[in-house]
Design an enzyme around this catalytic site. Structure first.
Site, PDB file in Angstrom:
ATOM      1  N   ASP A 291     155.368  -3.698  99.230  1.00 18.14           N
ATOM      2  CA  ASP A 291     155.349  -3.190  97.867  1.00 18.14           C
ATOM      3  C   ASP A 291     156.201  -4.153  97.033  1.00 18.14           C
ATOM      4  OD1 ASP A 291     155.046  -1.801  95.545  1.00 18.14           O
ATOM      5  OD2 ASP A 291     155.495   0.160  96.400  1.00 18.14           O
TER       6      ASP A 291
HETATM    7  C1  BGC Z   1     154.142   0.307  93.221  1.00 18.05           C
HETATM    8  C2  BGC Z   1     152.878  -0.124  93.911  1.00 18.05           C
HETATM    9  C3  BGC Z   1     152.180  -1.170  93.079  1.00 18.05           C
HETATM   10  C4  BGC Z   1     153.118  -2.318  92.803  1.00 18.05           C
HETATM   11  C5  BGC Z   1     152.507  -3.420  91.969  1.00 18.05           C
HETATM   12  C6  BGC Z   1     155.010  -0.864  92.784  1.00 18.05           C
HETATM   13  O1  BGC Z   1     156.024  -0.457  91.945  1.00 18.05           O
HETATM   14  O2  BGC Z   1     154.872   1.164  94.060  1.00 18.05           O
HETATM   15  O3  BGC Z   1     152.039   0.966  94.139  1.00 18.05           O
HETATM   16  O4  BGC Z   1     151.018  -1.598  93.726  1.00 18.05           O
HETATM   17  O5  BGC Z   1     154.261  -1.836  92.117  1.00 18.05           O
HETATM   18  O6  BGC Z   1     152.369  -3.037  90.665  1.00 18.05           O
END
Ligand code: BGC
Length: 870
Positions: A291
């Site tokens: 993530d």
């Molecule tokens: C989220 C993810 C997301 C990523 C990219 C993170 O803060 O938890 O679900 O894909 O950001 O935007």
């Protein structure tokens, strides 16, 4: 900007295991408190990372990948594993490229419900809405449409669907991105979405692996380590891992790790979860990404099975530092990260790219998620960046609004409908209340990532959102459909409103939640302020309308369960409709149902309790600003309806509940044995096939020297080193306890994507007849729950949803026969001693129930015995 600031602040990571020495003295060490994980919740080491490529389905893609990876330099390999840095390209994340082999920078974008932060895209209903349809075809169709839009924009990897959180905590901020509080509903929703998306050549991503059940304190910061979700092995397998397993079985190309720890080990470097469970037991052949800014160590994450670091930045984003990039080059040159691990990382990425045919005619990104102007900075994170055309405004919507409207409509869940108050007549005198019926007065896309709750709630907030291309509000749609509607777009009941006896009041209320980097009206993602009650004093609005009008219809747009008790039993509250999170087609889909052009056919993807105290206290949010939160899943398998049944609590509305304008009978159950379950445990797993064999000697240091006359972008993440020769000196690295390069024996529960293929042998096929016994056309959902026998020797929830089917529209008097298949896995429990799935031989003692909700069961079959109507 909120996103940038939020991520920056919370990303000042402290890590127990760094890939290279990092000076942590700038942080106050007394603040790095880490409470211990309770006894019994361990995350044992599992090394080395199992290489991908051993399944025949993936063999051609791996063969192609081998051809190119075996000719890549160290720089090219590292380039594909590491993001170029936050805001260093058009997409929310992108890897470096290997252009000599035609492999571009791989573009990753969020999209659980639509392509985020772009234009001319469809804003589909959210996952929770999709779950409420209980319609496999619509789940698939929405996946195809999302894939087509991504491809049209030049997005290689779509970061969705979401199956974690599952919804263990009803106040959890991101439950709405997934399909509902049940592992099979999540699993079927995910598998259909993955298949749909990937049918277009786009790579889907299952996220967040795993245990990300609350938003607050999910990430590590200078003062605190992200919480630890402490999950026992059986609960992990039977609840949280179940949808991931089905998604892997559906062939998903990538998996994103969660921010939090599981059993005290960060998901981005948890060797048991990544190497052991995901890659070995579930046989995952694609690549694992972090993530955003979830990586907390370089060597540690590489060894634990991470394949791609996103967006690439190190502890402090935007400074040009990375845990991988040039640091990975260094740790391969000095022998800390084995060359075969790097080869496997790259091969997994390149093989996935080939598997979905992205080497042929795949468009490059034609948009920028950083700006909506035509020209802009190519690398906004670099500050001094070249400028160019960044947005070509490609319209990818096609006629996807039809799918969006069908999903939104067929999810609408009628909870209560006294005296057939619904459907309305077009000339009924209507008085409509609530800002949730209208638009956002500041503009439909005025809040970044939907970080406000104004107007009709079409989706929650955070990265799982997209811009609305247009918004059809309930107000617009009702005004269009009705000849006699008056609107009061306010959350304060107007004092001057007059009520005539024939009037129907329609009251719109909502409840919102989202992702932690934005706080909306005091809610840090999770629903902290109003709890499980409607926002904006919605209960008061309903009560005020109910005291004045004799016929009140309540329409709820919500991220999850809300408490209805303040008003649900008031005599004038005749009808309650949950429209979930409908996306851009909020109005039309609702009007389709309110005025009876369609009967409602959605069903609750979670339970609605009478009070929050009806849940086990272990699923409360945990708010603890210092020390590592230990979030121990002591309720085990007993979440949502599993808990309510186990504790003998009658909720307000059970899981699966949903009325129609007509009524249905479920009759004539029959069961046939398809593959007899001759043994408790599945037959022996197939052996692993071969994986690519590379020359694993240490590459020449010169492979990561800066190319001559190279035009560097400031703070962009590169694989190159200023002094590559100096990187070859070996030192001692504190390898994690249990680290080894000797392969583990293949886990007996594995053998193919998802696990041992015999787990998907169809054990039984169940047929039922569904008849429309009412006076209007409608669609019925048959939900199949299994009851496992006590002979399995473990305490198991009484009923568990394992299958469902939805009829086409049945005319009054019309019937349909539905067939539902149950696999060996559907009838198994996870045996923690044997480390395998255990089913009753021949299904002896299993009872199979089919009904319209978990509390409205109509027929039952005893395996090996009789089937009966109830
Ligand atoms: C989220 C993810 C997301 C990523 C990219 C993170 O803060 O938890 O679900 O894909 O950001 O935007």
């Amino acid at each position: 900007m909120a996103r940038l600031i939020g991520l920056t602040i919370v990303s000042l990571f402290l890590s127990p295991v760094f890939s290279s020495p990092v000076d942590t003295s700038i942080y106050d060490p007394t603040l790095i408190r880490r409470d211990s994980v309770p006894e019994g919740y361990e995350s044992p080491p599992y090394y080395p990372a199992p290489p991908g490529g051993w399944l025949s389905d993936w063999a051609p893609a791996y063969a192609k990948a081998y051809e190119v990876v075996s000719n890549m330099t160290l720089a090219e390999k590292v380039n594909l594993t590491t993001g170029t840095g936050i805001f260093m390209g058009p997409c929310v994340g992108q890897t470096g490229s290997a252009l000599r082999f035609g492999i571009p920078s791989i573009c990753l974008m969020d999209a659980p419900l639509g392509i985020r932060n772009t234009d001319h895209n469809t804003a589909f209903p959210a996952g929770i809405t999709v779950g409420a349809t209980f319609d496999k075809d619509l789940m698939y169709a929405r996946g195809v449409a999302l894939g087509e839009e991504a491809r049209g924009k030049g997005v290689n990897v779509l970061m969705g669907p979401v199956v974690g959180p599952i919804g263990r905590k009803p106040r959890g901020g991101r439950n709405w991105e997934g399909f509902g509080a049940d592992p099979s509903l999540q699993a079927i929703g995910a598998a259909q979405t993955v298949k749909g998306m990937q049918s277009t050549g786009v790579i889907a991503t299952l996220k967040h692996f795993i245990g990300n059940e609350q938003e607050m304190y999910r990430m590590s910061s200078v003062i605190q380590r992200g919480y630890s979700s402490n999950i026992d092995d059986r609960t992990l397998h039977e609840l949280y891992l179940w949808p991931f397993a089905e998604g892997v079985r559906a062939g998903v190309g990538s998996v994103m790790t969660a921010y939090n720890d599981v059993n005290g080990s960060a998901c981005s470097q948890n060797s048991k979860l990544l190497n052991g469970v995901l890659k070995d037991e579930l046989g995952f052949q694609g690549f694992v990404m972090t993530d955003w800014l979830a990586q907390i160590g370089g060597v540690s994450s590489a060894l634990a099975g991470l394949d791609m670091a996103m967006p690439g930045d190190g502890a402090v984003p935007l400074f040009g530092d990375a845990y991988w990039g040039s640091e990975l080059s260094k740790s391969v040159l000095n022998g800390t990260v084995p060359v075969d691990r790097l080869n496997d990382m790259v091969t997994r990425i390149v093989a996935t790219w080939y598997k979905f045919g992205q080497d042929k005619d795949f468009p490059s990104p034609n948009f920028s998620s950083n700006t909506d102007t035509s020209k802009g900075l190519l690398y906004p994170g670099a500050v001094f960046s070249p400028i160019g055309v960044v947005n070509q405004f490609v319209d990818v919507q096609d006629d996807h609004k039809t799918v969006a409207r069908a999903v939104a409509r067929d999810a609408i869940t009628l909870l209560k409908n006294e005296n057939n108050t619904l459907p309305l007549k077009r000339n009924d005198s209507l008085k409509i209340f609530g800002t949730d019926a209208g638009t956002n007065p500041d503009g439909i896309n005025s809040c970044a990532d939907r970080g406000c709750n104004k107007g009709v709630l079409t989706m929650g907030w955070g990265s799982g959102t997209s811009k609305l291309p247009y918004l059809n509000t309930p107000q617009d749609a009702i005004a269009n459909a009705s000849s006699n509607a008056e609107f009061f777009i306010t959350d304060n009941f107007p004092s001057d409103v007059t009520a005539k006896p024939a009037d129907v009041a329609i009251v719109f209320i909502n409840a919102d939640s989202g992702e932690n980097y934005i706080t909306v009206e005091g809610n840090p993602g999770d629903r902290t302020v109003a709890g499980l009650h409607a926002w904006h004093n919605g209960d008061d609005l309903v009560k005020a309308a109910a005291s004045k009008f004799s016929k009140v219809v309540v329409v709820v747009h919500t991220v999850g369960p809300i408490i209805l008790e303040d008003w649900i039993d008031l005599p004038s509250v005749k009808s309650v409709v949950f429209a979930h999170l409908p996306g851009q087609e909020a109005g039309g889909s609702l009007v389709d149902v309110l005025f009876g052009d369609y009967s409602p056919s959605g069903h609750l993807p979670y339970t609605i309790p009478r009070s929050e105290s009806q849940y086990p206290s272990s699923v409360n949010l945990i708010n603890q600003p210092f020390g590592q939160i230990q979030d121990t899943f002591t309720e085990g398998l007993y979440i949502d309806y599993r808990h309510f049944q186990n504790a003998n609590i009658t909720p307000r509305y059970p899981f699966g509940h949903g009325l129609s304008y007509t009524t249905f009978n479920i009759t004539e159950p029959t069961i046939s044995v398809i593959t007899p379950l001759q043994s408790q445990y599945p037959p022996t797993r197939p052996a692993k096939g071969p994986t690519p064999t590379y020359d694993n000697s240490t590459p020449a240091a010169s492979e990561v020297a800066w190319p001559k006359d190279f035009n560097r972008v400031w703070r962009y993440l590169y694989p190159y080193l200023d002094d590559p020769a100096a990187a070859t000196s070996t030192g001692s690295y504190p390898y994690p306890a249990g680290y080894t390069t000797v392969p583990q024996p293949a886990p007996r529960a594995g053998g193919a994507e998802g696990g041992n293929p015999a787990l998907w042998d169809v054990a039984f096929s169940v047929r039922i007849k569904v008849s429309n016994t009412g006076a209007r056309p409608g669609r019925a959902v048959a939900q199949l729950y299994v009851e496992l026998p006590s002979s399995l020797g473990v305490d198991t929830p009484r009923l568990q949803l394992r299958q469902f089917e939805k009829t086409k529209t049945l005319a009054p008097g019309e019937s349909a026969v539905l067939t539902m298949e149950l696999t060996r896995k559907d009838l198994s429990v996870w045996d923690v001693e044997v480390q395998d799935w255990k089913a009753p031989v021949n299904g002896q003692g299993v009872k199979i129930w089919v009904g319209e909700s978990v509390a409205d069961l109509r027929v039952m079959c005893e395996v090996g015995g009789e089937c009966t109507d109830i």
